[in-house]
Design a protein around this motif. Structure first.
Motif, PDB file in Angstrom:
ATOM      1  N   ALA A 180       0.831  -1.209   0.000  1.00 15.07           N
ATOM      2  CA  ALA A 180       0.000   0.000   0.000  1.00 15.07           C
ATOM      3  C   ALA A 180       0.861   1.253   0.000  1.00 15.07           C
ATOM      4  O   ALA A 180       0.536   2.248  -0.679  1.00 15.07           O
ATOM      5  CB  ALA A 180      -0.918  -0.013   1.223  1.00 15.07           C
ATOM      6  N   ALA A 181       1.959   1.222   0.754  1.00 15.32           N
ATOM      7  CA  ALA A 181       2.864   2.381   0.778  1.00 15.32           C
ATOM      8  C   ALA A 181       3.485   2.609  -0.598  1.00 15.32           C
ATOM      9  O   ALA A 181       3.610   3.757  -1.070  1.00 15.32           O
ATOM     10  CB  ALA A 181       3.950   2.157   1.829  1.00 15.32           C
ATOM     11  N   ALA A 182       3.872   1.532  -1.277  1.00 10.62           N
ATOM     12  CA  ALA A 182       4.451   1.682  -2.613  1.00 10.62           C
ATOM     13  C   ALA A 182       3.432   2.243  -3.599  1.00 10.62           C
ATOM     14  O   ALA A 182       3.751   3.112  -4.434  1.00 10.62           O
ATOM     15  CB  ALA A 182       4.973   0.330  -3.098  1.00 10.62           C
ATOM     16  N   ALA A 183       2.197   1.764  -3.523  1.00 15.55           N
ATOM     17  CA  ALA A 183       1.155   2.281  -4.422  1.00 15.55           C
ATOM     18  C   ALA A 183       0.857   3.746  -4.133  1.00 15.55           C
ATOM     19  O   ALA A 183       0.650   4.544  -5.058  1.00 15.55           O
ATOM     20  CB  ALA A 183      -0.105   1.439  -4.276  1.00 15.55           C
ATOM     21  N   LEU A 184       0.851   4.113  -2.858  1.00  9.59           N
ATOM     22  CA  LEU A 184       0.600   5.496  -2.487  1.00  9.59           C
ATOM     23  C   LEU A 184       1.705   6.422  -2.984  1.00  9.59           C
ATOM     24  O   LEU A 184       1.456   7.564  -3.405  1.00  9.59           O
ATOM     25  CB  LEU A 184       0.464   5.599  -0.967  1.00  9.59           C
ATOM     26  N   ALA A 185       2.930   5.949  -2.960  1.00  4.77           N
ATOM     27  CA  ALA A 185       4.068   6.782  -3.337  1.00  4.77           C
ATOM     28  C   ALA A 185       4.244   6.888  -4.852  1.00  4.77           C
ATOM     29  O   ALA A 185       4.637   7.948  -5.365  1.00  4.77           O
ATOM     30  CB  ALA A 185       5.336   6.230  -2.696  1.00  4.77           C
ATOM     31  N   TRP A 186       3.959   5.813  -5.601  1.00  2.00           N
ATOM     32  CA  TRP A 186       4.352   5.787  -7.004  1.00  2.00           C
ATOM     33  C   TRP A 186       3.176   5.894  -7.974  1.00  2.00           C
ATOM     34  O   TRP A 186       3.382   6.223  -9.155  1.00  2.00           O
ATOM     35  CB  TRP A 186       5.127   4.504  -7.300  1.00  2.00           C
ATOM     36  N   LEU A 187       1.966   5.587  -7.524  1.00  2.00           N
ATOM     37  CA  LEU A 187       0.823   5.680  -8.431  1.00  2.00           C
ATOM     38  C   LEU A 187       0.168   7.041  -8.299  1.00  2.00           C
ATOM     39  O   LEU A 187       0.151   7.637  -7.217  1.00  2.00           O
ATOM     40  CB  LEU A 187      -0.193   4.574  -8.123  1.00  2.00           C
ATOM     41  N   PRO A 188      -0.391   7.564  -9.386  1.00  2.00           N
ATOM     42  CA  PRO A 188      -1.082   8.848  -9.294  1.00  2.00           C
ATOM     43  C   PRO A 188      -2.336   8.737  -8.427  1.00  2.00           C
ATOM     44  O   PRO A 188      -2.868   7.653  -8.181  1.00  2.00           O
ATOM     45  CB  PRO A 188      -1.426   9.172 -10.752  1.00  2.00           C
ATOM     46  N   ALA A 189      -2.797   9.877  -7.957  1.00  2.00           N
ATOM     47  CA  ALA A 189      -3.832   9.930  -6.926  1.00  2.00           C
ATOM     48  C   ALA A 189      -5.117   9.180  -7.258  1.00  2.00           C
ATOM     49  O   ALA A 189      -5.466   8.254  -6.526  1.00  2.00           O
ATOM     50  CB  ALA A 189      -4.146  11.384  -6.582  1.00  2.00           C
ATOM     51  N   PRO A 190      -5.836   9.460  -8.269  1.00  2.00           N
ATOM     52  CA  PRO A 190      -7.107   8.728  -8.366  1.00  2.00           C
ATOM     53  C   PRO A 190      -6.957   7.232  -8.617  1.00  2.00           C
ATOM     54  O   PRO A 190      -7.618   6.424  -7.948  1.00  2.00           O
ATOM     55  CB  PRO A 190      -7.844   9.430  -9.525  1.00  2.00           C
ATOM     56  N   PRO A 191      -6.078   6.792  -9.526  1.00  2.00           N
ATOM     57  CA  PRO A 191      -6.005   5.345  -9.753  1.00  2.00           C
ATOM     58  C   PRO A 191      -5.417   4.570  -8.580  1.00  2.00           C
ATOM     59  O   PRO A 191      -5.644   3.356  -8.448  1.00  2.00           O
ATOM     60  CB  PRO A 191      -5.110   5.200 -10.981  1.00  2.00           C
ATOM     61  N   ALA A 192      -4.683   5.244  -7.721  1.00  2.00           N
ATOM     62  CA  ALA A 192      -4.017   4.534  -6.628  1.00  2.00           C
ATOM     63  C   ALA A 192      -4.997   4.072  -5.548  1.00  2.00           C
ATOM     64  O   ALA A 192      -4.670   3.174  -4.759  1.00  2.00           O
ATOM     65  CB  ALA A 192      -2.959   5.431  -5.991  1.00  2.00           C
ATOM     66  N   VAL A 193      -6.197   4.665  -5.533  1.00  2.00           N
ATOM     67  CA  VAL A 193      -7.083   4.413  -4.398  1.00  2.00           C
ATOM     68  C   VAL A 193      -7.515   2.950  -4.326  1.00  2.00           C
ATOM     69  O   VAL A 193      -7.618   2.381  -3.222  1.00  2.00           O
ATOM     70  CB  VAL A 193      -8.317   5.342  -4.471  1.00  2.00           C
ATOM     71  N   LEU A 194      -7.762   2.323  -5.480  1.00  2.00           N
ATOM     72  CA  LEU A 194      -8.233   0.930  -5.450  1.00  2.00           C
ATOM     73  C   LEU A 194      -7.175   0.009  -4.885  1.00  2.00           C
ATOM     74  O   LEU A 194      -7.454  -0.836  -4.013  1.00  2.00           O
ATOM     75  CB  LEU A 194      -8.641   0.486  -6.860  1.00  2.00           C
ATOM     76  N   VAL A 195      -5.939   0.161  -5.328  1.00  2.00           N
ATOM     77  CA  VAL A 195      -4.851  -0.709  -4.858  1.00  2.00           C
ATOM     78  C   VAL A 195      -4.600  -0.467  -3.371  1.00  2.00           C
ATOM     79  O   VAL A 195      -4.455  -1.421  -2.583  1.00  2.00           O
ATOM     80  CB  VAL A 195      -3.573  -0.456  -5.676  1.00  2.00           C
TER      81      VAL A 195
END
Length: 291
Positions: free
Chosen positions: A43-58
């Motif tokens: 979750a920390a990796a997704a929060l840091a590297w994915l853009p804001a709206p698409p990151a929410v699902l992961v």
């Protein structure tokens, strides 16, 4: 004020089927603790590297898994009778590591000082709870900004991109939670049952047993045996009963408890005088020797 922690019994019921399946496959509770830490790292990796709206699902799925594993590891250990002190230590370390990993996901999104302040603040409620439990109070969990609320705020940050406001809420809310728990623990430790529980833990006595006896174990003192003071006057120790004589001339000797007979002075040994009763034959012999 328990916050979302009040939903834990309901959430545990939803996981009952999964818990039974894990128990049937003999999955170790320590494995579930490690899985929770892995979910937090993802979750920390997704929060840091994915853009804001698409990151929410992961982020939402992985943090839901992190909370599920945090619930399952302890429940599975209790259900299967595999609760150990090492497991309890691993559970606490896993929870702290997962919390810090989620906060570390904000490093590319917020100032370093704010991330450090939030990371420090998230550990404060657990410190207070563990210190209170060590002193004899029940373990205190829940909000207003506990573990569940922090995960929810991370999901909000992943959906909105408001990393700085979310971190500020996490830091301030965690500090408030620590104060709320500290007040609760302080009051709990002032109750008599807390003192009984703490003293019972030190003495290795079960808390329920100590409470059932109705005694204040905390004020219990070990019994001290006081030695009887020695008397200034010598004490008479009765001599063993003499063996009955088979001589028909002497007949039966008088009992040593017959204090009406005069006593010969006995030998003194160790400050204790030994005496024996005089028989009629002894008195006769002494009178003949005097003449």
């Amino acid at each position: 004020m328990n916050g979302l922690y009040a939903l834990k019994p309901w959430y545990a019921d939803r996981l009952a089927g999964l818990r039974r399946a894990l128990a049937a496959r003999q999955v170790s509770p320590d494995t579930l603790t490690a899985a929770g830490v892995v979910c937090a790292a993802g979750a920390a990796a997704a929060l840091a590297w994915l853009p804001a709206p698409p990151a929410v699902l992961v982020v939402a799925v992985l943090l839901a898994g992190r909370l599920a594993f945090a619930n399952l590891d302890g429940a599975l250990a209790r259900d299967t009778g595999r609760t150990t002190r090492r497991g309890a230590l691993l559970n606490e370390l896993g929870d702290r590591a997962a919390d810090l990993l989620v906060i570390a996901g904000f490093l590319p999104l917020a100032p370093l000082w704010l991330v450090a302040a939030a990371a420090f603040a998230t550990t404060l409620p657990s410190w207070v709870s563990l210190a209170g439990a060590a002193a004899g109070a029940p373990r205190r969990n829940g909000g207003p900004v506990g573990k569940t609320e922090r995960c929810l705020l991370a999901v909000v940050a992943a959906a909105s991109g408001w990393a700085v406001p979310v971190l500020a809420v996490v830091a301030a809310g965690s500090a408030v939670t620590a104060v709320v728990r500290a007040v609760w623990v302080w009051r709990a430790l002032g109750r008599p049952e807390a003192a009984v529980a703490a003293a019972a833990r030190e003495r290795g006595v079960g808390t329920e047993r100590a409470m059932a006896t109705g005694r204040d174990v905390a004020s219990e003192k070990p019994a001290v045996r006081v030695a009887e003071p020695a008397s200034s006057s010598p004490r008479r120790r009765p001599s063993p009963s003499p063996a009955p004589s088979s001589s028909p001339a002497l007949g039966s000797l008088p009992s040593e408890h017959d204090r009406s007979l005069p006593l010969d002075p006995g030998e003194v040994s160790g400050g204790i005088t030994h005496t024996r009763p005089q028989s009629p034959a002894d008195r006769g012999t002494r009178l003949r020797g005097a003449r």
